[in-house]
Design a protein around this motif. Sequence first.
Motif, PDB file in Angstrom:
ATOM      1  N   UNK A  49       0.846  -1.185   0.000  1.00  0.00           N
ATOM      2  CA  UNK A  49       0.000   0.000   0.000  1.00  0.00           C
ATOM      3  C   UNK A  49       0.888   1.243   0.000  1.00  0.00           C
ATOM      4  N   UNK A  50       0.653   2.110  -0.979  1.00  0.00           N
ATOM      5  CA  UNK A  50       1.428   3.341  -1.081  1.00  0.00           C
ATOM      6  C   UNK A  50       0.848   4.391  -0.141  1.00  0.00           C
ATOM      7  N   UNK A  51       1.702   5.081   0.576  1.00  0.00           N
ATOM      8  CA  UNK A  51       1.302   6.243   1.366  1.00  0.00           C
ATOM      9  C   UNK A  51       1.930   7.479   0.750  1.00  0.00           C
ATOM     10  N   UNK A  52       1.159   8.571   0.718  1.00  0.00           N
ATOM     11  CA  UNK A  52       1.599   9.797   0.059  1.00  0.00           C
ATOM     12  C   UNK A  52       1.573  10.973   1.028  1.00  0.00           C
ATOM     13  N   UNK A  53       2.579  11.849   0.909  1.00  0.00           N
ATOM     14  CA  UNK A  53       2.632  13.055   1.724  1.00  0.00           C
ATOM     15  C   UNK A  53       2.948  14.233   0.816  1.00  0.00           C
ATOM     16  N   UNK A  54       2.059  15.220   0.821  1.00  0.00           N
ATOM     17  CA  UNK A  54       2.255  16.424   0.020  1.00  0.00           C
ATOM     18  C   UNK A  54       2.930  17.506   0.852  1.00  0.00           C
ATOM     19  N   UNK A  55       3.669  18.382   0.174  1.00  0.00           N
ATOM     20  CA  UNK A  55       4.286  19.535   0.823  1.00  0.00           C
ATOM     21  C   UNK A  55       4.553  20.601  -0.220  1.00  0.00           C
ATOM     22  N   UNK A  56       4.933  21.781   0.245  1.00  0.00           N
ATOM     23  CA  UNK A  56       5.320  22.846  -0.672  1.00  0.00           C
ATOM     24  C   UNK A  56       4.307  23.959  -0.831  1.00  0.00           C
ATOM     25  N   UNK A  57       3.145  23.790  -0.219  1.00  0.00           N
ATOM     26  CA  UNK A  57       2.146  24.832  -0.323  1.00  0.00           C
ATOM     27  C   UNK A  57       2.528  26.072   0.469  1.00  0.00           C
ATOM     28  N   UNK A  58       1.736  27.121   0.307  1.00  0.00           N
ATOM     29  CA  UNK A  58       2.005  28.347   1.029  1.00  0.00           C
ATOM     30  C   UNK A  58       1.195  29.497   0.498  1.00  0.00           C
ATOM     31  N   UNK A  59       1.553  30.700   0.926  1.00  0.00           N
ATOM     32  CA  UNK A  59       0.897  31.924   0.497  1.00  0.00           C
ATOM     33  C   UNK A  59       1.785  32.626  -0.515  1.00  0.00           C
ATOM     34  N   UNK A  98       5.788   6.431   0.082  1.00  0.00           N
ATOM     35  CA  UNK A  98       6.472   5.386   0.821  1.00  0.00           C
ATOM     36  C   UNK A  98       5.616   4.128   0.758  1.00  0.00           C
ATOM     37  N   UNK A  99       6.285   2.964   0.851  1.00  0.00           N
ATOM     38  CA  UNK A  99       5.564   1.703   0.784  1.00  0.00           C
ATOM     39  C   UNK A  99       5.098   1.406  -0.628  1.00  0.00           C
ATOM     40  N   UNK A 100       4.723   0.177  -0.886  1.00  0.00           N
ATOM     41  CA  UNK A 100       4.197  -0.206  -2.180  1.00  0.00           C
ATOM     42  C   UNK A 100       5.207  -0.043  -3.305  1.00  0.00           C
ATOM     43  N   UNK A 101       4.688  -0.059  -4.534  1.00  0.00           N
ATOM     44  CA  UNK A 101       5.541   0.083  -5.719  1.00  0.00           C
ATOM     45  C   UNK A 101       5.097   1.331  -6.470  1.00  0.00           C
ATOM     46  N   UNK A 102       5.531   2.453  -5.946  1.00  0.00           N
ATOM     47  CA  UNK A 102       5.119   3.759  -6.458  1.00  0.00           C
ATOM     48  C   UNK A 102       5.358   3.897  -7.954  1.00  0.00           C
ATOM     49  N   UNK A 103       6.480   3.378  -8.428  1.00  0.00           N
ATOM     50  CA  UNK A 103       6.856   3.557  -9.825  1.00  0.00           C
ATOM     51  C   UNK A 103       5.948   2.807 -10.786  1.00  0.00           C
ATOM     52  N   UNK A 104       5.031   1.993 -10.273  1.00  0.00           N
ATOM     53  CA  UNK A 104       4.104   1.253 -11.122  1.00  0.00           C
ATOM     54  C   UNK A 104       2.813   2.004 -11.393  1.00  0.00           C
ATOM     55  N   UNK A 105       2.637   3.150 -10.759  1.00  0.00           N
ATOM     56  CA  UNK A 105       1.348   3.832 -10.803  1.00  0.00           C
ATOM     57  C   UNK A 105       1.427   5.237 -11.388  1.00  0.00           C
ATOM     58  N   UNK A 155      13.419   8.838  -6.451  1.00  0.00           N
ATOM     59  CA  UNK A 155      13.160   9.529  -5.179  1.00  0.00           C
ATOM     60  C   UNK A 155      11.733   9.313  -4.702  1.00  0.00           C
ATOM     61  N   UNK A 156      10.978   8.480  -5.435  1.00  0.00           N
ATOM     62  CA  UNK A 156       9.575   8.241  -5.070  1.00  0.00           C
ATOM     63  C   UNK A 156       8.805   9.551  -4.909  1.00  0.00           C
ATOM     64  N   UNK A 157       9.018  10.468  -5.818  1.00  0.00           N
ATOM     65  CA  UNK A 157       8.436  11.804  -5.692  1.00  0.00           C
ATOM     66  C   UNK A 157       7.833  12.275  -7.014  1.00  0.00           C
ATOM     67  N   UNK A 158       6.686  12.914  -6.896  1.00  0.00           N
ATOM     68  CA  UNK A 158       6.050  13.609  -8.011  1.00  0.00           C
ATOM     69  C   UNK A 158       5.973  15.089  -7.647  1.00  0.00           C
ATOM     70  N   UNK A 159       6.231  15.937  -8.627  1.00  0.00           N
ATOM     71  CA  UNK A 159       6.246  17.379  -8.412  1.00  0.00           C
ATOM     72  C   UNK A 159       5.141  18.042  -9.225  1.00  0.00           C
ATOM     73  N   UNK A 174      -6.446   6.515  -5.518  1.00  0.00           N
ATOM     74  CA  UNK A 174      -6.435   6.115  -4.121  1.00  0.00           C
ATOM     75  C   UNK A 174      -5.169   6.555  -3.424  1.00  0.00           C
ATOM     76  N   UNK A 175      -5.036   6.137  -2.184  1.00  0.00           N
ATOM     77  CA  UNK A 175      -3.877   6.462  -1.345  1.00  0.00           C
ATOM     78  C   UNK A 175      -3.685   7.967  -1.230  1.00  0.00           C
ATOM     79  N   UNK A 176      -4.760   8.677  -0.993  1.00  0.00           N
ATOM     80  CA  UNK A 176      -4.709  10.141  -0.937  1.00  0.00           C
ATOM     81  C   UNK A 176      -3.828  10.622   0.208  1.00  0.00           C
TER      82      UNK A 176
END
Length: 127
Positions: A1-11, A25-32, A76-80, A115-117
């Motif tokens: 199961x993939x877990x996702x964490x967003x960051x970078x927001x602001x004013x 983190x977790x799961x096979x992120x690169x498959x999705x 890096x298991x990251x989407x921008x 999923x995995x919001x």
Amino acid sequence: QVQLVESGGGLVQAGGSLRLSCVASGGTFSSYAVGWFRQAPGKEREFVSAIRWNGGLTYNADSVKGRFTISRDNAKNTVYLQMNSLKPEDTAVYYCAVRLVPYSDTYPRSPAQYGSWGQGTQVTVSS
């Protein structure tokens, strides 16, 4: 199961830029395939952008074309989400999520197909 964490927001002021990150983190992120969505107060969650599982194809909503760019670094298991020329109407909580089907080449706009919001990151654009 993939877990996702967003960051970078602001004013930010109108016309400014922000870069959001979605770290998995977790799961096979690169498959999705991964999608970015946003939700403003009192409105439904709406599709913003999506990227193929290998980064080879991207798809953007008409409202952000030419201003937002999605990319990913599977090492890096990251989407921008690079957001330029921001407008007050871009103000919302931004979420990332993965397609429910691995190696999918479809990019539906419906949040129900993802999923995995993550918990979301607030973006506020002042006029």
